[in-house]
Motif scaffolding. Structure first.
Motif, short mmCIF file in Angstrom:
data_model
loop_
_atom_site.label_atom_id
_atom_site.label_comp_id
_atom_site.label_asym_id
_atom_site.label_seq_id
_atom_site.Cartn_x
_atom_site.Cartn_y
_atom_site.Cartn_z
N THR A 103 0.84 -1.19 0.00
CA THR A 103 0.00 0.00 0.00
C THR A 103 0.87 1.23 0.00
O THR A 103 2.03 1.21 0.42
CB THR A 103 -0.91 0.02 1.25
OG1 THR A 103 -0.08 0.02 2.41
CG2 THR A 103 -1.84 -1.17 1.26
N TYR A 131 -0.38 -8.68 -10.10
CA TYR A 131 -0.31 -9.02 -8.69
C TYR A 131 1.06 -9.61 -8.35
O TYR A 131 1.71 -10.19 -9.21
CB TYR A 131 -1.44 -10.00 -8.31
CG TYR A 131 -1.68 -11.13 -9.28
CD1 TYR A 131 -2.73 -11.09 -10.18
CD2 TYR A 131 -0.85 -12.25 -9.29
CE1 TYR A 131 -2.95 -12.12 -11.07
CE2 TYR A 131 -1.06 -13.28 -10.18
CZ TYR A 131 -2.12 -13.22 -11.07
OH TYR A 131 -2.33 -14.24 -11.95
N ASN A 174 0.43 -4.77 -8.21
CA ASN A 174 -0.52 -3.95 -8.99
C ASN A 174 -0.01 -2.51 -9.08
O ASN A 174 -0.74 -1.55 -8.82
CB ASN A 174 -1.92 -3.97 -8.37
CG ASN A 174 -2.48 -5.37 -8.24
OD1 ASN A 174 -2.15 -6.25 -9.03
ND2 ASN A 174 -3.31 -5.58 -7.23
N ASP A 200 -0.35 -0.40 -5.68
CA ASP A 200 -1.81 -0.51 -5.72
C ASP A 200 -2.41 0.63 -6.52
O ASP A 200 -3.34 1.32 -6.08
CB ASP A 200 -2.39 -0.53 -4.29
CG ASP A 200 -2.12 -1.84 -3.59
OD1 ASP A 200 -1.99 -2.86 -4.29
OD2 ASP A 200 -2.02 -1.85 -2.36
N HIS A 245 -4.18 0.24 -9.06
CA HIS A 245 -5.54 -0.23 -9.30
C HIS A 245 -5.86 -1.29 -8.25
O HIS A 245 -4.98 -1.82 -7.58
CB HIS A 245 -5.68 -0.83 -10.70
CG HIS A 245 -5.73 0.20 -11.80
ND1 HIS A 245 -6.90 0.67 -12.35
CD2 HIS A 245 -4.73 0.86 -12.43
CE1 HIS A 245 -6.63 1.56 -13.29
NE2 HIS A 245 -5.30 1.69 -13.36
N ASP A 246 -7.15 -1.57 -8.13
CA ASP A 246 -7.58 -2.61 -7.19
C ASP A 246 -7.23 -4.00 -7.69
O ASP A 246 -7.24 -4.95 -6.90
CB ASP A 246 -9.08 -2.50 -6.93
CG ASP A 246 -9.46 -1.20 -6.23
OD1 ASP A 246 -8.57 -0.64 -5.55
OD2 ASP A 246 -10.61 -0.75 -6.38
N SER A 247 -6.95 -4.15 -8.95
CA SER A 247 -6.51 -5.42 -9.52
C SER A 247 -5.28 -5.16 -10.38
O SER A 247 -4.80 -4.02 -10.46
CB SER A 247 -7.64 -6.06 -10.35
OG SER A 247 -8.01 -5.18 -11.39
N ARG A 248 -4.77 -6.19 -11.03
CA ARG A 248 -3.53 -6.03 -11.79
C ARG A 248 -3.70 -5.03 -12.93
O ARG A 248 -4.73 -5.00 -13.60
CB ARG A 248 -3.05 -7.37 -12.31
CG ARG A 248 -4.06 -8.11 -13.19
CD ARG A 248 -3.46 -9.41 -13.66
NE ARG A 248 -4.41 -10.19 -14.47
CZ ARG A 248 -4.09 -11.28 -15.16
NH1 ARG A 248 -2.84 -11.73 -15.12
NH2 ARG A 248 -4.99 -11.93 -15.86
N ASP A 306 -10.43 -3.84 -12.75
CA ASP A 306 -11.33 -3.20 -11.78
C ASP A 306 -12.28 -2.22 -12.46
O ASP A 306 -12.99 -1.47 -11.79
CB ASP A 306 -10.52 -2.49 -10.69
CG ASP A 306 -9.62 -1.39 -11.25
OD1 ASP A 306 -9.56 -1.24 -12.49
OD2 ASP A 306 -8.97 -0.71 -10.45
N ASN A 328 -11.72 0.44 -14.41
CA ASN A 328 -11.38 1.86 -14.30
C ASN A 328 -10.26 2.18 -15.27
O ASN A 328 -9.34 1.38 -15.48
CB ASN A 328 -10.94 2.23 -12.88
CG ASN A 328 -12.11 2.29 -11.91
OD1 ASN A 328 -13.22 2.69 -12.27
ND2 ASN A 328 -11.86 1.89 -10.68
N LYS A 342 -7.41 5.13 -15.49
CA LYS A 342 -6.82 6.18 -14.66
C LYS A 342 -5.74 6.89 -15.44
O LYS A 342 -4.95 6.26 -16.16
CB LYS A 342 -6.24 5.58 -13.37
CG LYS A 342 -7.30 4.98 -12.45
CD LYS A 342 -6.70 4.49 -11.14
CE LYS A 342 -7.79 3.92 -10.22
NZ LYS A 342 -7.24 3.48 -8.92
#
Length: 565
Positions: A216, A481, A484, A502, A504-507, A526, A528, A530
């Motif tokens: 994080t 992962y 990410n 992190d 993104h919430d996923s890879r 996820d 999105n 960005k």
């Protein structure tokens, strides 16, 4: 004239013979025979040996009439021998006329001059003075030093093997192991084989060099700071979670194409408007998108093997180029040539100007093509596949036709996983960067002129895409992962200068660079999109040009979240 009586020591043999001989003890004879006096009279031998009194006046002159007579006098009778004389004779010492005459000792040692007395302070008594070295405590005698050196000498042959074995068995300490340590040893590994297998399977995900203690937050260098929050987020529902696909592209006209399942959308960064441009055939999906060099046309790859060509301005499909037997996971443009990579390992060149679009086929992969990138000058083409191979092709077509075949200029097999991330350097044309998947997670930089691998760098997780900075010597990579993350590496040192963990919430599966070279768009499962401002625009100028750039920046990267649909 008065003649002093000659001492008995200097009498001639004839004179001694006139008196009766008195036997002497051996000790007395030995003592008398070894007497040597300085300045004694010189003996001259003629027919008979006679000793004459010397006229010298040395310290031991026996002819001096003033000296007292010897207490022992020899007469014609028996010579009296007192106890004192016996003691002197036994000890090798004869007292003659007040002078002690002793035997000379044999020299058995060299002369050692006396040591000068060291001057010391009056306040320090000699009895309390320590003559030893303050740092070497045991330096008293030569024997102690010899004993210490003997202990320091390790001779395994002289030690008793039986005694050593008994010590090892009694203490439980291995023979070649240190007895003292700075910390406790780690616990012994578990004997559970299933746990060891699980660790081995998870090793590519977690046991990477350069991994950070947490997943994080962010890590940035003091000399290089990047924003850790995106400037804009777009909602992209239905984005397919597939490592091998390439579902976003950013054109020089500042438009972003994104494929969501069976539909393709174009988002205009200048106005913020979104319009749908195409729909995949029923039962299929969009597997790849890519803009032409001028941004006027969009190539769309379909999961069933077709390649579609669309006009961006009018939103009309111009043609469908068929022939592939599997999904088209990647596309790349070079002027009027649209190159497609198929799931069966084949690469086709499509000339969009002529009806018979296939002009060349490149065969050099045994696995699915998931990475494809033309160099800006169109001379070389790089491809990466699921067979862990990177191929560099000569882009000069020459005599082209439907049956034409091409061979790879360079084939590189250093990666140990699928190669999806490929990027040509914009400021040094012969540099190619490639990134491997989960079991590899390595960045390699190649020299396309010599075929040499110039640099290699391990990363914490699989590499999904690679981008070169157009105005700075840096490489950006996106990762799956467990991190990410978005990572920034300096070139040529390959040091990590910044990281957004992190992101993104996923890879993070896809990425593309804006036309200004400052903003990067990333996509993930996820759902999105960005936009991250990674670099600063160089040479914006002043006045009207700067104002236009600021307006474009506001329109393209203003904060907030929009929906493509």
């Amino acid at each position: 004239m008065f003649q002093p009586k000659t001492p008995s020591r200097h009498r001639t043999r004839s004179d001694v013979g006139k008196t009766p001989k008195t036997p002497l003890t051996p000790s007395v004879l030995s003592g008398l025979g070894n007497i040597s006096l300085g300045g004694s009279p010189t003996k001259k031998r003629t027919g008979k040996t006679h000793a004459k009194a010397s006229s010298s006046s040395g310290p031991f002159d026996t002819t001096n009439p003033s000296r007292p007579a010897s207490p022992v006098k020899f007469t014609t009778g028996a010579i009296p021998i007192s106890e004192d004389l016996k003691g002197q004779a036994g000890g090798g010492l004869i007292r003659k006329g007040g002078v002690e005459l002793s035997r000379l000792d044999v020299v058995s040692r060299d002369y050692i001059p006396p040591k000068p007395e060291l001057k010391r302070s009056r306040s320090t008594p000699a009895a309390n003075r320590d003559t030893r070295d303050r740092f070497i405590t045991s330096r008293d005698t030569e024997n102690d030093v010899a004993a210490t050196l003997e202990q320091m000498h390790l001779n395994p042959k002289s030690a008793s093997p039986g005694h050593t074995a008994r010590l090892v068995a009694a203490t439980g300490v291995p023979l070649n192991r240190r007895i003292l340590g700075y910390h406790e040893p780690p616990p012994a590994a578990s004997s559970d084989t299933s746990l060891a297998q699980q660790r081995e399977f998870a090793k590519p995900l977690y046991a990477r060099p350069g991994t950070l203690p947490t997943s994080t937050g962010s890590s940035t260098n003091k000399s290089r700071r990047i924003p850790t929050q995106p400037e804009r987020v777009l909602d992209a529902p239905g984005m397919v979670d597939d490592f091998y696909l390439n579902l976003i592209s950013w054109s020089c006209q500042n438009t972003v194409a994104v494929a969501l399942e069976a539909s393709t959308y174009i988002w205009h960064a200048d106005t913020g408007s979104v319009n749908q441009i195409g729909e995949a055939p029923e039962g299929s999906y969009v597997s790849s998108v890519d803009f032409s060099n001028d941004g006027m046309f969009l190539g769309i790859g379909i999961g069933q093997g077709d390649v579609e060509l669309w006009d961006v301005e009018t939103g009309q499909k111009l043609r469908t180029m068929s022939g592939h037997q599997a999904q088209i996971a990647t596309l790349s443009w070079n002027q009027h040539i649209l190159t497609s990579g198929c799931g069966d390992g084949s690469i086709w060149h499509h000339d969009v100007r002529i009806p018979r679009h296939k002009v060349m086929e490149l065969l050099g992969h045994s696995g699915e093509i998931c990475g494809l990138k033309w160099r800006s000058d169109g001379e070389l083409l790089a491809s990466g596949g699921n067979d862990n191979v990177v191929n560099i092709w000569d882009g000069r077509l020459g005599d082209v036709g439907e049956g034409a075949r091409g061979s790879a200029k360079w084939t590189k097999r250093n990666h140990t996983a699928a190669v999806k991330g490929l990027a040509w350097c914009p400021w040094q044309a012969n540099l190619l960067a490639s990134g491997g998947g989960t079991n590899d997670a390595t960045i390699n930089v190649w020299n396309s002129t010599t075929g040499a691998r110039l640099h290699t760098q391990k990363t914490p997780s699989q590499i999904t895409s690679i981008l070169w900075a157009p105005h700075k010597k840096e490489i950006l990579t996106t990762h799956g992962y467990p991190t990410n993350s978005i990572m920034l590496h300096a070139y040529p040192s390959m040091d990590r200068v910044a990281e957004i963990r992190d992101a993104h919430d996923s890879r993070v599966l896809f990425s593309c660079l804006g036309p200004a070279g400052d903003v990067v768009c990333t996509g993930a499962s996820d759902e999105n999109l960005k936009f991250w401002r990674i670099w600063d625009v160089v040479g914006e100028g002043s006045g009207k040009k700067r104002k236009e750039n600021e307006e474009r920046r506001v329109n393209s990267t203003s904060s907030g979240q929009l929906s493509i649909r």
